[in-house]
Motif scaffolding. Sequence first.
Motif, mmCIF file in Angstrom:
data_model
loop_
_atom_site.group_PDB
_atom_site.id
_atom_site.type_symbol
_atom_site.label_atom_id
_atom_site.label_comp_id
_atom_site.label_asym_id
_atom_site.label_seq_id
_atom_site.Cartn_x
_atom_site.Cartn_y
_atom_site.Cartn_z
ATOM 1 N N ARG A 236 0.822 -1.209 0.000
ATOM 2 C CA ARG A 236 0.000 0.000 0.000
ATOM 3 C C ARG A 236 0.853 1.255 0.000
ATOM 4 N NH1 ARG A 236 -3.486 -2.314 4.253
ATOM 5 N NH2 ARG A 236 -4.811 -3.583 2.983
ATOM 6 N N VAL A 237 1.941 1.209 0.768
ATOM 7 C CA VAL A 237 2.803 2.376 0.867
ATOM 8 C C VAL A 237 3.419 2.698 -0.489
ATOM 9 C CG1 VAL A 237 4.888 3.265 1.959
ATOM 10 C CG2 VAL A 237 3.279 1.940 3.293
ATOM 11 N N THR B 181 -1.116 -8.590 4.109
ATOM 12 C CA THR B 181 -0.474 -7.370 4.592
ATOM 13 C C THR B 181 0.967 -7.677 4.955
ATOM 14 O OG1 THR B 181 -2.572 -6.601 5.470
ATOM 15 C CG2 THR B 181 -0.601 -5.516 6.279
ATOM 16 N N GLN C 199 5.871 -4.046 5.881
ATOM 17 C CA GLN C 199 6.061 -2.638 5.553
ATOM 18 C C GLN C 199 4.773 -1.837 5.696
ATOM 19 O OE1 GLN C 199 6.358 -5.136 3.337
ATOM 20 N NE2 GLN C 199 5.386 -4.613 1.413
ATOM 21 N N ASP C 200 3.619 -2.522 5.722
ATOM 22 C CA ASP C 200 2.352 -1.820 5.890
ATOM 23 C C ASP C 200 1.956 -1.661 7.354
ATOM 24 O OD1 ASP C 200 1.956 -1.493 3.162
ATOM 25 O OD2 ASP C 200 1.089 -3.493 2.967
ATOM 26 N N ASN C 201 2.675 -2.306 8.260
ATOM 27 C CA ASN C 201 2.380 -2.242 9.686
ATOM 28 C C ASN C 201 3.350 -1.266 10.347
ATOM 29 O OD1 ASN C 201 1.700 -2.658 12.318
ATOM 30 N ND2 ASN C 201 2.218 -4.833 12.365
ATOM 31 N N GLU C 202 2.820 -0.239 11.003
ATOM 32 C CA GLU C 202 3.679 0.781 11.617
ATOM 33 C C GLU C 202 4.453 0.239 12.809
ATOM 34 O OE1 GLU C 202 1.471 4.275 12.520
ATOM 35 O OE2 GLU C 202 0.776 4.535 10.457
ATOM 36 N N ASN C 203 3.960 -0.802 13.466
ATOM 37 C CA ASN C 203 4.613 -1.347 14.650
ATOM 38 C C ASN C 203 5.474 -2.574 14.342
ATOM 39 O OD1 ASN C 203 3.290 0.584 16.251
ATOM 40 N ND2 ASN C 203 1.467 -0.698 16.331
ATOM 41 N N ASP D 271 8.697 -4.924 13.141
ATOM 42 C CA ASP D 271 10.153 -4.918 13.201
ATOM 43 C C ASP D 271 10.706 -5.360 11.854
ATOM 44 O OD1 ASP D 271 10.082 -6.265 16.548
ATOM 45 O OD2 ASP D 271 10.195 -4.186 15.884
#
Length: 132
Positions: free
Chosen positions: A2-3, A58, A61-65, A67
């Motif tokens: 998505r980013v 998903t 890279q689409d998850n802000e939290n 690692d």
Amino acid sequence: MRVQGKMFLGLAVFILASAIVYGYWSKEPAGTTALFLAFGLSVMIGFYLAFTARRADTGAQDNENADVADDAGEVGFFSPHSWQPLSLAIGGALAFLGVIFGWWLLYFSAPMLLIGLYGWVFEYYRGENQTQ
């Protein structure tokens, strides 16, 4: 993904604005056309990535939290060794040399291209790499 889709669509908006301003101020058709084509390419890539992101899982890279280690693991299957790209490269080089030196070189490049393409497509259907 998505980013990346949003990044390309944002880039497309910037290129469109640049193309309009450049075309208005410069009145030069070649550069304006090139900028509008770059806008079209950015839109195509952005929509493809956005469309694929809806169907794919998903990613980290689409998850802000997330690692960095969350995205580790197998990426996909890549052929360990293959001679077919060499045949395609030689055939392609001969074909482009045919444009320079004479179209008769295409008689030698066409079989190389066809053999390389056929071998690459059916590489895993015969021989030691045959899949079950």
